[in-house]
Design a protein around this motif. Structure first.
Motif, PDB file in Angstrom:
ATOM      1  N   CYS A 177       0.812  -1.101  -0.192  1.00  0.00           N
ATOM      2  CA  CYS A 177      -0.006   0.318  -0.073  1.00  0.00           C
ATOM      3  C   CYS A 177       1.267   1.649  -0.091  1.00  0.00           C
ATOM      4  CB  CYS A 177      -0.535  -0.217   1.428  1.00  0.00           C
ATOM      5  SG  CYS A 177      -2.256  -1.484   1.066  1.00  0.00           S
ATOM      6  N   ALA A 181       0.454   3.763  -3.009  1.00  0.00           N
ATOM      7  CA  ALA A 181       0.643   5.402  -2.645  1.00  0.00           C
ATOM      8  C   ALA A 181       1.300   6.047  -3.187  1.00  0.00           C
ATOM      9  CB  ALA A 181       0.426   5.327  -1.036  1.00  0.00           C
ATOM     10  N   GLU A 186      -4.975   4.822  -6.285  1.00  0.00           N
ATOM     11  CA  GLU A 186      -5.799   5.724  -5.809  1.00  0.00           C
ATOM     12  C   GLU A 186      -6.000   4.613  -3.682  1.00  0.00           C
ATOM     13  OE1 GLU A 186      -9.003   5.099  -6.039  1.00  0.00           O
ATOM     14  OE2 GLU A 186      -8.715   4.587  -8.052  1.00  0.00           O
ATOM     15  N   MET A 189      -4.075   4.196  -1.352  1.00  0.00           N
ATOM     16  CA  MET A 189      -3.605   5.025  -1.063  1.00  0.00           C
ATOM     17  C   MET A 189      -4.708   4.830   0.382  1.00  0.00           C
ATOM     18  SD  MET A 189      -3.453   8.849  -3.065  1.00  0.00           S
ATOM     19  CE  MET A 189      -2.734   8.860  -4.246  1.00  0.00           C
ATOM     20  N   TYR A 190      -6.050   4.425  -0.291  1.00  0.00           N
ATOM     21  CA  TYR A 190      -7.666   4.190   0.163  1.00  0.00           C
ATOM     22  C   TYR A 190      -7.179   3.049   1.122  1.00  0.00           C
ATOM     23  CZ  TYR A 190     -12.003   2.773   1.720  1.00  0.00           C
ATOM     24  OH  TYR A 190     -13.090   1.999   2.528  1.00  0.00           O
ATOM     25  N   TRP A 212      -4.001  10.255   4.355  1.00  0.00           N
ATOM     26  CA  TRP A 212      -3.843   9.375   3.220  1.00  0.00           C
ATOM     27  C   TRP A 212      -5.855   9.294   2.622  1.00  0.00           C
ATOM     28  CZ3 TRP A 212      -0.243   8.024  -0.344  1.00  0.00           C
ATOM     29  CH2 TRP A 212       0.866   8.476   0.136  1.00  0.00           C
ATOM     30  N   CYS A 213      -6.504   9.293   3.440  1.00  0.00           N
ATOM     31  CA  CYS A 213      -7.585   9.668   2.997  1.00  0.00           C
ATOM     32  C   CYS A 213      -7.813  10.738   2.051  1.00  0.00           C
ATOM     33  CB  CYS A 213      -8.953   8.869   4.246  1.00  0.00           C
ATOM     34  SG  CYS A 213     -10.426   8.894   3.686  1.00  0.00           S
ATOM     35  N   ALA A 216      -6.486  10.347  -1.409  1.00  0.00           N
ATOM     36  CA  ALA A 216      -7.360   9.540  -2.454  1.00  0.00           C
ATOM     37  C   ALA A 216      -8.666   9.615  -2.931  1.00  0.00           C
ATOM     38  CB  ALA A 216      -7.422   7.699  -1.236  1.00  0.00           C
ATOM     39  N   CYS A 219      -8.045  12.054  -5.334  1.00  0.00           N
ATOM     40  CA  CYS A 219      -8.197  11.399  -6.489  1.00  0.00           C
ATOM     41  C   CYS A 219      -9.379  10.107  -6.711  1.00  0.00           C
ATOM     42  CB  CYS A 219      -7.377  10.015  -6.543  1.00  0.00           C
ATOM     43  SG  CYS A 219      -5.374  10.970  -5.895  1.00  0.00           S
ATOM     44  N   ASN A 221     -11.932   8.605  -5.068  1.00  0.00           N
ATOM     45  CA  ASN A 221     -12.204   7.276  -4.227  1.00  0.00           C
ATOM     46  C   ASN A 221     -12.895   7.419  -3.625  1.00  0.00           C
ATOM     47  OD1 ASN A 221     -12.346   4.725  -2.822  1.00  0.00           O
ATOM     48  ND2 ASN A 221     -10.674   4.331  -4.320  1.00  0.00           N
ATOM     49  N   ALA A 224     -12.951   6.877  -0.407  1.00  0.00           N
ATOM     50  CA  ALA A 224     -12.166   6.970   0.060  1.00  0.00           C
ATOM     51  C   ALA A 224     -13.174   8.247   0.635  1.00  0.00           C
ATOM     52  CB  ALA A 224     -11.049   7.800  -0.016  1.00  0.00           C
TER      53      ALA A 224
END
Length: 631
Positions: A177, A181, A186, A189-190, A212-213, A216, A219, A221, A224
């Motif tokens: 991850c 990430a 993404e 990242m999640y 990181w949430c 994401a 991006c 997600n 996320a």
């Protein structure tokens, strides 16, 4: 560089992003490849495969991948295996695909290692072999393949080719991850945010989880986005911010996250993070319900039933309660039962009402437990069964349902479905009464008044009856049928207190007593005429009506004594005996009523200053005050 070989070397060494593909470039690759340069063979094959600088030609791509592979190019070996696996430029042949994956892997190509592990996992061109699945995923992961890292984590987690090992599963999953990430993946990242949040070896770093949430979510997600809204809602890893909760929840909802759609509807419904908007709430509940979200189905039904955000429609309410109930929502099961019982949006059907009450009760709906008990008590939709009625009243009461507590107490008081037990009846009436259930408050007052299940206590009887009568419309009529004066037939204004008759009874006694102080006499008479309940009555008490007078304490005006008043204070009028009922028995054992006395010297000289203090005490306390003659 002057010869064609050097020119070809120049072209295939340039990074792909920097290479401007031209026809002369392809020509140089061809010349170098035909002259035995394996790197040029591979580059030329890639151009034919992708159609860059020349027409796409899978057969020629396959030809040059094969030539390069046979000359030892490990990347070409992997590409040749892909051609065989997918049937590109040649016939599909899983055995040859496996062969070339194995050659490329043994020569150090980490992508081929991953593909070879997949062959062993799926049984493509070779028998399935979980040990070799694990071996090659581990080799690929150790060589930096981020997808292999994730698969290796799964091997450890599920025991694929190796014993389960949650620590190593976490290590490789987290490592993958992190690497992915950092490279902009993404999904990674999640997942990395989840790792940080769940504290699986990462120190529960909520700030990293939030970071990181957020990355994401930015991006696009959708999962996320929804989780980022939760971070803002709980104030985890960042400051609480309802406006941002709403913003990210809305983004996730628009991107199709069902949980976000449901939450967005709730925000609109409650006006949380945005202005209250029942029409928008209805819209999002409907969208989520139509996607099969059972809780949204229930809320949509409530909107239809109550006309919130849409026109009231009991047929639609019934439809969505039914959908939600069939999908396992226990509250919807309870409401569906009510639809059948009360003929809301469908025909009355006691059997179906009983069925759905039972379904909801069995999975923990407290109200349904109480209603199911009523079905058994009254024989509605099922055979009458008082033992089962008691069982479900008890379950509902223990689950916090106030009406069930009252009904359970009635069972104990009357011995219905269980042996009569007044102490337990008192306990459950008290629990329900403390939860502001009016009928229980009234019944509790009766127990205190009659000394049933507890010691007789007329003060508490008065208190609970007064509380109950604040909302007397919630008390069954048969319980308060005696709440009118036997003489004038008017309703009591308080517990057995007739404002029409009682002042006249006091006035008839005015000539029978005096304190020999005009201020005190006037004060007592006014209190008696204006009393709206027994607590507001003042009386002149002869000293010979007191017993056990003992020193108690020192007060502001004088010494304080404690004594027993033999008659006790007025409670209510007894029409049969034509006299006042008095609190002469404070409990089942003691005769008389405990009073506090103040010794006042020369009380005949008392004036309004003293009586003003008494008025204040009356205003500040519900307890009865009495005036007693000089000692």
């Amino acid at each position: 560089m002057s010869n064609w070989s050097e020119h070809a070397y120049y072209w295939f060494q340039k990074p792909e992003s920097e290479t401007k593909v031209r026809l002369e470039e392809i020509d140089w690759y061809k010349r170098a490849a035909e002259n035995g340069n394996k790197e040029a063979m591979n580059k030329l094959a890639v151009r034919y495969k992708n159609g860059k600088g020349t027409e796409k030609h899978l057969e020629r791509a396959f030809y040059w991948f094969q030539k390069a592979a046979e000359n030892g190019n490990k990347n070409a070996m992997n590409k040749l295996a892909i051609c065989y696996q997918d049937g590109e430029g040649t016939e599909k042949n899983l055995e040859k695909a496996f062969y070339w994956y194995q050659k490329a892997a043994e020569n150090g190509n980490e992508v081929a290692m991953y593909n070879l592990a997949s062959c062993y996992y799926n049984g493509d061109g070779i028998e399935k072999n979980s040990e070799k699945v694990f071996y090659w995923f581990r080799k690929a992961a150790e060589n930096g393949d981020k997808y292999a890292m994730n698969m290796l984590a799964m091997c450890y987690e599920y025991g694929e080719g190796i014993e389960k090992n949650s620590e190593k599963a976490f290590y490789w999953s987290f490592y993958w991850c992190q690497k992915a990430a950092e490279n902009g993946n993404e999904v990674a990242m999640y997942n990395l945010a989840l790792h940080y949040y769940n504290d699986k070896g990462t120190g529960n770093n909520l700030k990293n989880a939030f970071y990181w949430c957020q990355k994401a979510a930015e991006c696009d997600n959708k999962f996320a986005m929804y989780n980022l809204a939760a971070y803002y809602y709980k104030g985890e890893g960042t400051e609480k911010n309802l406006e941002k909760v709403f913003y990210w929840c809305q983004k996730a909802a628009v991107n199709g996250n069902e949980g976000a759609m449901y939450s967005l509807a709730s925000f609109y419904y409650n006006g949380e993070g945005t202005e209250k908007n029942l029409e928008n709430a209805f819209y999002w509940y409907k969208k989520t319900a139509e996607n099969g979200y059972k809780n949204a189905m229930y809320n949509l039904a409530m909107c239809f039933e109550n006309g919130k955000g849409t026109k009231k429609n009991l047929n639609n309410a019934y439809y969505w309660y039914q959908k939600a109930a069939e999908n396992g929502n226990r509250d919807a099961m309870n409401e569906l039962a009510k639809c059948y019982k009360n003929e809301k949006g469908t025909e009355k059907n006691f059997e179906k009402a009983y069925y759905w009450y039972q379904k909801a009760a069995e999975i923990g709906n407290g109200n349904a437990m109480n209603e199911l008990a009523k079905c058994y008590q009254n024989g509605e939709g099922t055979e009458k069964n008082l033992e089962k009625a008691f069982y479900w009243y008890q379950k509902a009461a223990e689950n916090g349902d106030k009406e069930a507590m009252n009904n359970l107490a009635i069972c104990f008081e009357n011995g219905k479905g269980i042996k009569k037990n007044l102490e337990k009846a008192f306990y459950w009436y008290q629990k329900a009464a403390e939860g502001d259930y009016n009928e229980a408050q009234y019944r509790l007052a009766l127990l205190y008044e009659n000394g049933q299940g507890t010691k007789r206590n007329l003060e508490k009887a008065f208190y609970w009856r007064q509380k109950a009568m604040e909302n007397s419309e919630n008390i069954p009529e048969y319980l308060i049928i005696d709440e009118s004066c036997n003489e004038c037939k008017r309703l009591y204004i308080n517990y057995k207190w007739c404002q029409q008759c009682n002042p006249k009874k006091f006035q008839r006694e005015f000539s029978n007593w005096t304190s020999e102080n005009e201020y005190i006499d006037k004060f007592i008479k006014e209190a008696q005429i204006n009393a709206k309940n027994s607590y507001e009555v003042l009386e002149w008490i002869p000293y010979n009506k007191l017993e056990k007078v003992n020193y108690y304490d020192k007060g502001g005006f004088s010494e304080i004594y404690k004594a027993i008043w033999l008659d006790g204070p007025i409670d209510s009028w007894n029409s049969d005996k034509q006299q006042w009922n008095r609190w002469s028995h404070n409990d089942n054992s003691q005769i008389g009523y405990v009073v506090i006395l103040k010794i006042l010297n020369n009380s005949s000289n008392l004036n309004n200053n003293f009586l003003n203090e008494v008025r204040y005490l009356l205003f500040m306390s519900k307890f009865v005050s009495f005036v007693i003659q000089d000692l």
